[in-house]
Design a protein around this motif. Structure first.
Motif, PDB file in Angstrom:
ATOM      1  N   ARG A 121       0.903   4.275   4.784  1.00  0.00           N
ATOM      2  CA  ARG A 121       0.060   4.057   3.532  1.00  0.00           C
ATOM      3  C   ARG A 121      -0.820   5.201   3.247  1.00  0.00           C
ATOM      4  NH1 ARG A 121      -3.483  -0.506   6.975  1.00  0.00           N
ATOM      5  NH2 ARG A 121      -1.376  -1.162   7.614  1.00  0.00           N
ATOM      6  N   TRP A 122      -1.047   6.123   4.163  1.00  0.00           N
ATOM      7  CA  TRP A 122      -1.438   7.251   3.668  1.00  0.00           C
ATOM      8  C   TRP A 122      -0.975   8.159   2.633  1.00  0.00           C
ATOM      9  CZ3 TRP A 122      -2.617   9.765   9.023  1.00  0.00           C
ATOM     10  CH2 TRP A 122      -3.566   8.776   9.876  1.00  0.00           C
ATOM     11  N   VAL A 143      -1.298   6.014  -1.006  1.00  0.00           N
ATOM     12  CA  VAL A 143      -2.534   6.287  -1.828  1.00  0.00           C
ATOM     13  C   VAL A 143      -2.807   7.850  -2.117  1.00  0.00           C
ATOM     14  CG1 VAL A 143      -4.029   4.258  -1.006  1.00  0.00           C
ATOM     15  CG2 VAL A 143      -3.783   6.303   0.381  1.00  0.00           C
ATOM     16  N   LEU A 195       0.937  -1.161  -0.059  1.00  0.00           N
ATOM     17  CA  LEU A 195       0.148   0.035   0.059  1.00  0.00           C
ATOM     18  C   LEU A 195       0.848   1.300  -0.102  1.00  0.00           C
ATOM     19  CD1 LEU A 195      -2.682  -1.214   2.376  1.00  0.00           C
ATOM     20  CD2 LEU A 195      -2.888  -0.845   0.120  1.00  0.00           C
ATOM     21  N   VAL A 248     -13.612  -5.652  -0.723  1.00  0.00           N
ATOM     22  CA  VAL A 248     -12.886  -4.623  -1.629  1.00  0.00           C
ATOM     23  C   VAL A 248     -13.081  -5.420  -3.039  1.00  0.00           C
ATOM     24  CG1 VAL A 248     -10.872  -3.930  -2.166  1.00  0.00           C
ATOM     25  CG2 VAL A 248     -11.488  -3.485   0.226  1.00  0.00           C
ATOM     26  N   THR A 274     -17.972   1.314   0.077  1.00  0.00           N
ATOM     27  CA  THR A 274     -16.946   0.398   1.016  1.00  0.00           C
ATOM     28  C   THR A 274     -17.194   0.625   2.454  1.00  0.00           C
ATOM     29  OG1 THR A 274     -15.457   0.654  -0.930  1.00  0.00           O
ATOM     30  CG2 THR A 274     -14.749  -0.606   0.976  1.00  0.00           C
ATOM     31  N   TRP A 275     -17.228   1.999   2.741  1.00  0.00           N
ATOM     32  CA  TRP A 275     -17.154   2.345   4.393  1.00  0.00           C
ATOM     33  C   TRP A 275     -18.752   1.976   4.580  1.00  0.00           C
ATOM     34  CZ3 TRP A 275     -14.142   6.611   6.275  1.00  0.00           C
ATOM     35  CH2 TRP A 275     -14.274   6.640   7.567  1.00  0.00           C
ATOM     36  N   GLY A 285     -17.140   5.071  -4.735  1.00  0.00           N
ATOM     37  CA  GLY A 285     -16.571   3.914  -4.247  1.00  0.00           C
ATOM     38  C   GLY A 285     -16.017   4.001  -2.810  1.00  0.00           C
ATOM     39  N   PHE A 286     -15.653   4.949  -2.380  1.00  0.00           N
ATOM     40  CA  PHE A 286     -15.264   5.242  -0.929  1.00  0.00           C
ATOM     41  C   PHE A 286     -16.545   4.868   0.062  1.00  0.00           C
ATOM     42  CE2 PHE A 286     -14.605   7.735   2.999  1.00  0.00           C
ATOM     43  CZ  PHE A 286     -13.314   7.419   3.310  1.00  0.00           C
ATOM     44  N   VAL A 341      -7.354   3.553   5.797  1.00  0.00           N
ATOM     45  CA  VAL A 341      -8.100   4.552   6.694  1.00  0.00           C
ATOM     46  C   VAL A 341      -8.249   3.424   7.945  1.00  0.00           C
ATOM     47  CG1 VAL A 341     -10.474   5.563   7.401  1.00  0.00           C
ATOM     48  CG2 VAL A 341      -9.415   6.112   5.345  1.00  0.00           C
ATOM     49  N   VAL A 393     -12.255   2.813  -3.058  1.00  0.00           N
ATOM     50  CA  VAL A 393     -12.380   1.358  -2.503  1.00  0.00           C
ATOM     51  C   VAL A 393     -11.323   1.064  -1.693  1.00  0.00           C
ATOM     52  CG1 VAL A 393     -12.901  -0.838  -2.638  1.00  0.00           C
ATOM     53  CG2 VAL A 393     -13.944   0.679  -4.284  1.00  0.00           C
ATOM     54  N   LEU A 394      -9.921   1.455  -2.264  1.00  0.00           N
ATOM     55  CA  LEU A 394      -8.804   1.064  -1.379  1.00  0.00           C
ATOM     56  C   LEU A 394      -8.457   1.839  -0.053  1.00  0.00           C
ATOM     57  CD1 LEU A 394      -6.323   0.206  -4.258  1.00  0.00           C
ATOM     58  CD2 LEU A 394      -7.288  -1.216  -2.411  1.00  0.00           C
ATOM     59  N   ILE A 395      -8.851   3.345  -0.454  1.00  0.00           N
ATOM     60  CA  ILE A 395      -8.647   4.088   0.838  1.00  0.00           C
ATOM     61  C   ILE A 395      -9.628   3.653   1.956  1.00  0.00           C
ATOM     62  CG2 ILE A 395      -8.863   6.494   1.670  1.00  0.00           C
ATOM     63  CD1 ILE A 395      -8.283   7.237  -0.981  1.00  0.00           C
ATOM     64  N   ALA A 396     -10.969   3.382   1.823  1.00  0.00           N
ATOM     65  CA  ALA A 396     -11.808   3.079   2.617  1.00  0.00           C
ATOM     66  C   ALA A 396     -11.465   1.524   3.344  1.00  0.00           C
ATOM     67  CB  ALA A 396     -13.460   2.966   2.111  1.00  0.00           C
ATOM     68  N   GLY A 397     -11.084   0.734   2.268  1.00  0.00           N
ATOM     69  CA  GLY A 397     -10.945  -0.576   2.841  1.00  0.00           C
ATOM     70  C   GLY A 397      -9.557  -0.961   3.636  1.00  0.00           C
ATOM     71  N   PHE A 398      -8.539  -0.174   3.369  1.00  0.00           N
ATOM     72  CA  PHE A 398      -7.213  -0.587   3.884  1.00  0.00           C
ATOM     73  C   PHE A 398      -6.254   0.575   4.454  1.00  0.00           C
ATOM     74  CE2 PHE A 398      -8.311  -3.915   0.926  1.00  0.00           C
ATOM     75  CZ  PHE A 398      -8.351  -4.919   1.802  1.00  0.00           C
TER      76      PHE A 398
END
Lengths: 256, 241
Positions: free
Chosen positions: A188-189, A192, A56, A228, A215-216, A211-212, B190, B183-188
Motif C-alpha cells: 500500500r506504500w 500512495v 489502497l 479520516v 490525522t497523526w 493533513g498528515f 502507515v 490524511v490517507l497516508i497517516a490513517g491507513f
C-alpha cells in the motif's frame, strides 16, 4: 471444492468485468468486489481486509488514456481464492500470490481491446449497410465477450488454486507466508507513493503535511473510520474558504 | 419528450466503452449513444446516411465528462447545425476533457470515496462498500446528468465555460487532493503493520517517502518495487522467525 461456489464466482466475475469500463464503474473496484467475492466464497472477513488493502494499492494506478495497469479485479478475486485455499490467517500474503493473475488480467484486457478493432470495423460496415440493430448487437457482444473471458479465466484459476493451492501452501515454510504477508502490507506504500507522483504542483506541499499531521495527532483518540472522513471534511472546508483566482489564464490541456 | 431523450442517451452513454478498441476507441460507443437522438430529429434517416456514418469516426474522451459533450451535441442538433459542425465541436473536447478526467478521477474522486469508506471496510462493516459506491456514484452520475443538462442550456460555449470554471478551481482541487493524500497516508498507509507488531509508524512514513524518492529517479518501475518489497518482507520474516 463446491461447484456452485465456482459457478457463482464466475457469474460475479462476468458482471464485474463488464462493470470495469461501463455501467457503474465502481462496483468492480477492490473495495466492493472483495467483500462480494468473500460472501460467495464464505470468507467475508478476509474479503473486507483484502478489498480495503487492495484498494489502497490501486490508488495510484487507474487506467489513464486507455493504458492499462495490472488488473485490479482479477487481483482481488484471485487473492480471495488463495485465501480460501488456506491463507485465512494471513490474507495479505494472498495479494502477492495473486500479482501474476493481475498481470494476466492486464494482458487479457489489452488482447480484447485489440480484438475489438475487428468487431468495431464489422459494426461500422453494418451501419453503412443500413443495419443499425446489427451494429448495436456487435457493440453489446464486445462487452459480453469481455465478461465471458474474465469469467472463464477466474473459473479456471479457481479450479487450479482450490485443488492445488492447499498442497502448495502446506509445502511453504511459515516464514515465507509471513514474509509475503508483510510484503502485502507494504504494497500500500507503493499505491500512495504512485499517487503522490501524480501531484504536479509541488508548491502546495504544505497541505499534505498539515493533513498528515492532523490525522497523526488525533490517531490515538479517534478510530480511523471516523477520523479520516472528519479530517477530510475539515480540509474541504479549509480549501473552499480559500479565495479562488478568477483571472487565472485558461488551463493547458492536462495540467491540473 | 426532451427529458426522455436526454435520459435515454445518458443511459446509453453508460455503455460508452463497451466496445472500446485501440483503433477506434469510443467511436461505436458514441454512435450507439447518439443514434436515438439522430432518429428523433430525423425519423426518416437511415444509418447509412453520411450524417449518421460521420458519427462512427474515431473518438475518445474521459467518460466522466461525456454528459457535457452529449449536451452540447444535443443543443447543436436542435439548432440545425450540420453533422460536420457538430462533430467539429465534439472533437475539440478530446484533449482537454480526457486529461482533466484522468486527473480529477485520480486526485479527487477516488481518494475522496476511499477516505469515506476504507476505514469501515477494514473494520469488516458493509457500511464501507456502501459508502464507497454512494460517494463515487453521486459524483459520477451527478456529473453525467448535471453536465448534460447544463451543456444543453449553454450550447457550444459550454466547454469554454467549463474549462474556465476548472481553471478557477484548479488550485483548490490540487490542495484538496494533497490534503487527502496526507490524511490517507497517516490513517491507513502507515499504521497497521499487523504482521510485525511493534514496528513504528515512522517506518511506514519512511517507506512511502522512500518509494516516492525512488520514483523520482525514474530508474525502477512499479513492478520492480513490488519485487523489492516482497524481498524485503521475506528477508525480515526470515531473520525474525
Amino acid at each position: 471444492m463446491n461447484v456452485w461456489m465456482i459457478l457463482g464466482l464466475m457469474g460475479l466475475t462476468f458482471v464485474l468485468a463488464i462493470d470495469q469500463f461501463n455501467l457503474t464503474e465502481v462496483v468492480y473496484q477492490p473495495l466492493v468486489a472483495g467483500p462480494l467475492a468473500g460472501l460467495i466464497l464464505g470468507e467475508v472477513e478476509a474479503g473486507f481486509v483484502v478489498g480495503a488493502a487492495y484498494q489502497l494499492v490501486t490508488l495510484g494506478s487507474l487506467p489513464i488514456g486507455g493504458a492499462q495497469p495490472p488488473n485490479a479485479l482479477m487481483g482481488t478475486l484471485v487473492s480471495l481464492l488463495w485465501v480460501k485455499a488456506g491463507l485465512q490467517a494471513s490474507p495479505l500474503a494472498a495479494l502477492i500470490l495473486a500479482y501474476p493473475w493481475a498481470m494476466a488480467g492486464q494482458a487479457a484486457v489489452k488482447y480484447l481491446f485489440e480484438r475489438n478493432n475487428q468487431t468495431v470495423n464489422r459494426a461500422v460496415e453494418a451501419i453503412a449497410h443500413n443495419q443499425p440493430e446489427r451494429a448495436l448487437r456487435l457493440h453489446a457482444w464486445a462487452v459480453i465477450r469481455l465478461g465471458l473471458v474474465f469469467g472463464s479465466l477466474v473459473g479456471g484459476s479457481a479450479l487450479v488454486i482450490l485443488s492445488a493451492g492447499p498442497w502448495l501452501l502446506a509445502m511453504l515454510p511459515p516464514w515465507v507466508i509471513s514474509g509475503l504477508a508483510l510484503g502485502g502490507e507494504m504494497l500500500r506504500w507503493l499505491g500512495v507513493a504512485t499517487l503522490l507522483t501524480m501531484m504536479r504542483d509541488k508548491k502546495a506541499i504544505l497541505w499534505i503535511g498539515v493533513g498528515f499531521g492532523l490525522t497523526w495527532m488525533f490517531a490515538s483518540w479517534l478510530a480511523p473510520q471516523w477520523l479520516v472522513p472528519l479530517v477530510t471534511l475539515v480540509g474541504a472546508v479549509l480549501v473552499i474558504s480559500q479565495r479562488s483566482n478568477p483571472d487565472a489564464p485558461l488551463a493547458q490541456d492536462e495540467d491540473l | 419528450m426532451k427529458t426522455f431523450l436526454k435520459t435515454r442517451i445518458a443511459w446509453r452513454s453508460l455503455w460508452l466503452q463497451a466496445s472500446f478498441s485501440f483503433q477506434h476507441m469510443q467511436a461505436l460507443g458514441w454512435w450507439a449513444a447518439w443514434w436515438p437522438a439522430l432518429k428523433v430529429h430525423q425519423p426518416q434517416l437511415e444509418s447509412a446516411d453520411p450524417q449518421s456514418l460521420a458519427h462512427t469516426r474515431f473518438y475518445n474522451t474521459h467518460p466522466l465528462f461525456i454528459g457535457l459533450v452529449l449536451g452540447e451535441a444535443l443543443h447543436a442538433i436542435e439548432h440545425g447545425k450540420s453533422a460536420e459542425q457538430l462533430l467539429a465541436s465534439r472533437d475539440i473536447t478530446m484533449g482537454p476533457l480526457g486529461g482533466l478526467g484522468d486527473a480529477l478521477m485520480l486526485v479527487l474522486i477516488v481518494p475522496l470515496s476511499v477516505a469515506f469508506s476504507v476505514g469501515w471496510t477494514f473494520q469488516g462493516s458493509w457500511w464501507g462498500p456502501v459508502m464507497f459506491v454512494v460517494v463515487f456514484s453521486a459524483i459520477r452520475l451527478g456529473l453525467r446528468f448535471g453536465l448534460l443538462n447544463w451543456a444543453y442550456r449553454f450550447g457550444s460555449t459550454a466547454l469554454l465555460k467549463f474549462l474556465q470554471l476548472q481553471t478557477r478551481l484548479k488550485v483548490q482541487i490540487n490542495r484538496m487532493g494533497l490534503w487527502m493524500m496526507g490524511v490517507l497516508i497517516a490513517g491507513f498507509a502507515v499504521s497497521g503493520l499487523g504482521v510485525s507488531d511493534g514496528v513504528s509508524p515512522w517506518v511506514g512514513a519512511a517507506g512511502v517517502a522512500g518509494i516516492y524518492a525512488v520514483f523520482q529517479t525514474r530508474v525502477l518501475n512499479p513492478r520492480h518495487i513490488v519485487g523489492l518489497l516482497v524481498l524485503m518482507g521475506l528477508t525480515f520474516a526470515y531473520f525474525t522467525q
